[in-house]
Scaffold this motif. Structure first.
Motif, PDB file in Angstrom:
ATOM      1  N   ARG A 199      10.818   4.105   5.994  1.00 43.59           N
ATOM      2  CA  ARG A 199       9.785   5.144   6.055  1.00 43.59           C
ATOM      3  C   ARG A 199       8.781   4.872   7.164  1.00 43.59           C
ATOM      4  O   ARG A 199       8.183   5.790   7.714  1.00 43.59           O
ATOM      5  N   TYR A 200       8.582   3.598   7.477  1.00 44.63           N
ATOM      6  CA  TYR A 200       7.547   3.202   8.434  1.00 44.63           C
ATOM      7  C   TYR A 200       8.102   2.710   9.770  1.00 44.63           C
ATOM      8  O   TYR A 200       7.330   2.536  10.719  1.00 44.63           O
ATOM      9  N   HIS A 201       9.390   2.476   9.854  1.00 50.72           N
ATOM     10  CA  HIS A 201      10.004   1.909  11.060  1.00 50.72           C
ATOM     11  C   HIS A 201      11.314   2.638  11.368  1.00 50.72           C
ATOM     12  O   HIS A 201      12.002   3.074  10.454  1.00 50.72           O
ATOM     13  N   ARG A 253       6.571   6.583  12.917  1.00 51.46           N
ATOM     14  CA  ARG A 253       7.266   5.333  12.597  1.00 51.46           C
ATOM     15  C   ARG A 253       7.233   4.396  13.810  1.00 51.46           C
ATOM     16  O   ARG A 253       7.311   4.843  14.947  1.00 51.46           O
TER      17      ARG A 253
END
Length: 147
Positions: A37-39, A115
């Motif tokens: 979700r973040y990368h 991201r």
């Protein structure tokens, strides 16, 4: 469109790390899904010369979940150019055995959806009681002083 268009860069970095940390510690969701979700899938982070891809980043989340540290990010400076950001921040961590303050200098690239694609990070540990506005630690005679 840049992820920084409608957000103050300092707030973006603080929110990015705090949200990632809170999502990781606030649920039993698979850490790989949270990392994703973040990368980006091809993420590369180089922190103090240590290279981490997605798999290593997921592995890094396991001890974080086990130790359950609290964290606070004070972002001192952040500059943006397109999809890239340079930031200087201090991470304050409290875990079961100690308190840490870690000064970080980060150069990173983010996708349009916010991201992280890549990051190069340099860190140094500060005295645990170092807070915003605290003087820098004294340098020993062996260390190089700025001109």
């Amino acid at each position: 469109m840049s992820p920084f268009t409608d957000t103050d860069p300092k707030q973006f970095i603080a929110d990015f790390y705090a949200s990632f940390h809170n999502d990781l510690l606030g649920s039993d969701e698979d850490p790989g899904l949270i990392v994703d979700r973040y990368h980006t899938p091809d993420v590369v982070q180089v922190a103090d010369g240590h290279w981490m891809d997605r798999d290593k980043l997921v592995a890094h989340t396991r001890p974080v979940r086990k130790n359950r540290p609290s964290g606070r990010w004070d972002v001192h400076d952040a500059l943006v150019s397109g999809d890239r950001i340079a930031a200087r921040f201090t991470l304050y961590v409290t875990n079961r055995t100690r308190d840490l303050a870690i000064e970080s200098h980060m150069f990173a690239q983010f996708t349009d959806d916010g991201r992280m694609r890549q990051a190069h990070i340099l860190t140094r540990t500060l005295p645990a009681d170092a807070g915003p506005g605290q003087p820098m630690p004294e340098m020993s005679e062996r260390q190089v002083r700025p001109a």
